[in-house]
Each structure stands twice: as structure tokens, then as C-alpha cells.
Design an enzyme around this catalytic site. Structure first.
Site, PDB file in Angstrom:
ATOM      1  N   ASN A  79     -38.963  68.742  77.494  1.00  0.00           N
ATOM      2  CA  ASN A  79     -36.880  69.612  77.538  1.00  0.00           C
ATOM      3  C   ASN A  79     -35.954  68.349  77.628  1.00  0.00           C
ATOM      4  O   ASN A  79     -35.056  68.887  77.384  1.00  0.00           O
ATOM      5  CB  ASN A  79     -36.401  70.504  79.381  1.00  0.00           C
ATOM      6  CG  ASN A  79     -37.180  71.650  79.564  1.00  0.00           C
ATOM      7  OD1 ASN A  79     -38.443  70.533  80.401  1.00  0.00           O
ATOM      8  ND2 ASN A  79     -37.445  72.361  79.117  1.00  0.00           N
ATOM      9  N   ILE A  86     -30.415  66.998  76.035  1.00  0.00           N
ATOM     10  CA  ILE A  86     -31.165  67.213  77.774  1.00  0.00           C
ATOM     11  C   ILE A  86     -30.938  69.207  77.228  1.00  0.00           C
ATOM     12  O   ILE A  86     -30.037  69.944  77.155  1.00  0.00           O
ATOM     13  CB  ILE A  86     -31.396  66.759  79.061  1.00  0.00           C
ATOM     14  CG1 ILE A  86     -30.914  65.423  78.627  1.00  0.00           C
ATOM     15  CG2 ILE A  86     -32.220  67.810  79.565  1.00  0.00           C
ATOM     16  CD1 ILE A  86     -30.158  64.553  79.666  1.00  0.00           C
ATOM     17  N   CYS A  87     -32.402  70.095  77.342  1.00  0.00           N
ATOM     18  CA  CYS A  87     -31.850  71.015  78.058  1.00  0.00           C
ATOM     19  C   CYS A  87     -31.479  71.613  79.503  1.00  0.00           C
ATOM     20  O   CYS A  87     -33.141  71.161  80.298  1.00  0.00           O
ATOM     21  CB  CYS A  87     -32.785  72.281  77.585  1.00  0.00           C
ATOM     22  SG  CYS A  87     -33.197  74.039  77.659  1.00  0.00           S
ATOM     23  N   LEU A  88     -31.031  71.493  80.160  1.00  0.00           N
ATOM     24  CA  LEU A  88     -30.656  72.116  81.680  1.00  0.00           C
ATOM     25  C   LEU A  88     -29.602  73.279  82.045  1.00  0.00           C
ATOM     26  O   LEU A  88     -28.575  72.663  81.298  1.00  0.00           O
ATOM     27  CB  LEU A  88     -30.543  70.114  82.383  1.00  0.00           C
ATOM     28  CG  LEU A  88     -30.869  70.389  84.211  1.00  0.00           C
ATOM     29  CD1 LEU A  88     -32.268  71.096  84.743  1.00  0.00           C
ATOM     30  CD2 LEU A  88     -30.288  69.747  83.726  1.00  0.00           C
TER      31      LEU A  88
END
Length: 201
Positions: A79, A86-88
């Protein structure tokens, strides 16, 4: 702007006096626009013992828009991409994400630390690492531990840092220059010692 600054000062007090577990965070300047954070890798994960540095940029419309956060320290994770992005969900506004003004820097950093220790392979930025995490987990864990040892336990070295998203190279900081001089000095001493040994023979 005054409301934003007042809120950020309160958040900074919280981060200073009662920071979340495994997290430190401080501002880079008086305008509270740019922050640096360090996240400790959780025990019993492949990131244990690592110190991961992050860069946080707070937008003018905060808290109505989320902060922009990226890892500066290199990390092997499905991620987190090669630029440290960041993939969040909490870093994106609705409907794509879950950011709300009730969130703050402490809750964002806590979520990132949880994500670090518990990757989400179903919403990856790095699809190849996500596939490895799911189907070749032993290989993933080996590489993640290797990167943690190499980069997150030497976080100030230039080789441990992600490139800027724009592709610009990071200039040497004072601590990096000291490390370079130290390595050069050690190399010269070893070479002199070797020459002296040869002369005696």
C-alpha cells in the site's frame, strides 16, 4: 486561517504531551504547514525495530481537507509506492475516502502505523507486492525484513530515502555529509594500515 492555526497548535500539544504509541511528530517551522513524523514498526511484524520517517503537508483548508502524507524512508509494502505515497481511506475525502474534519494528525498517523503492520492487498498501490503478499508470503516477509534492516534502521542515510514524487534527488543533509566523511576516513585508515603491514613484510 486563524481557526486552522489554533487547531494545529492544540494537535501539536497532544502530539507532544500524549503521542500515540510508537509515534513521534514535530513541525518543520512556525507556520505549522509541514511536519515530520517517525513511526516505529510494531513488534511481531516484518517491520519490527524499524524507524520510518514520514513527511506531512497540511493544506490551507485543513481540517476540511486531509493532510498529504508520504513515507520518506523506503518501505516494502503493497500500500506504499516507490515515491512513499500511501493508499489509505482516511487520506482521501468522501466519496472515495473516509476523511472527516473530526480526524486529526494523531489519528492519521495511528491509522498509518496500523496499515504498516497489517497490509491491505485488496487495495494496493504496488500490485506485484500485493500478489507476493497473498501468494508468496514467505518471500514477501523476507524482502520486507531485509528492507527494514537496510533502510529503516539507518533512516538518515540517502540510500534509505524514497525519491521525491517529482523525481528530484534529495540533497545531502548535514548528517549525510558526516556519514560520508566518516566512511572516507575509515577507508583511508584501513588503506594506511594495509600499506604499513606490507612494508613490514
Amino acid at each position: 486561517m486563524a481557526q486552522r492555526m489554533g487547531r494545529l497548535r492544540k494537535e501539536l500539544q497532544q502530539l507532544t504531551h500524549s503521542p500515540p504509541a510508537g509515534i513521534t511528530c514535530w513541525p518543520e517551522g512556525d507556520d505549522l504547514t509541514l511536519f515530520t513524523a517517525v513511526i516505529m514498526g510494531e513488534e511481531n511484524t516484518v517491520y519490527a525495530g524499524g524507524m520510518f520517517r514520514l513527511e506531512i503537508e497540511v493544506p490551507d483548508r485543513y481540517p476540511f481537507l486531509p493532510p498529504k502524507v508520504r513515507f520518506v524512508t523506503k518501505v516494502y509494502h503493497p500500500n506504499i509506492d516507490d515515491a512513499g505515497r500511501i493508499c489509505l481511506d482516511v487520506l482521501k475525502v468522501a466519496p472515495a475516502g473516509s476523511w472527516r474534519p473530526i480526524h486529526n494528525l494523531a489519528s492519521v498517523l495511528t491509522s498509518i502505523r496500523l496499515l504498516l503492520g497489517s497490509p491491505n492487498p485488496h487495495d494496493p498501490l504496488m500490485t506485484d507486492i500485493a500478489e507476493e503478499y497473498q501468494f508468496k508470503n514467505a518471500q514477501f516477509e523476507s524482502t520486507a525484513r531485509e528492507w527494514t534492516e537496510k533502510y529503516a534502521k539507518n533512516p538518515d542515510l540517502p540510500s534509505a530515502l524514497h525519491q521525491e514524487p517529482s523525481g528530484k534527488k534529495r540533497s545531502l543533509q548535514p548528517e549525510d555529509e558526516e556519514e560520508r566523511k566518516s566512511e572516507h576516513s575509515r577507508g583511508s585508515a584501513e588503506e594506511e594500515k594495509s600499506n604499513n603491514k606490507k612494508q613490514k613484510q
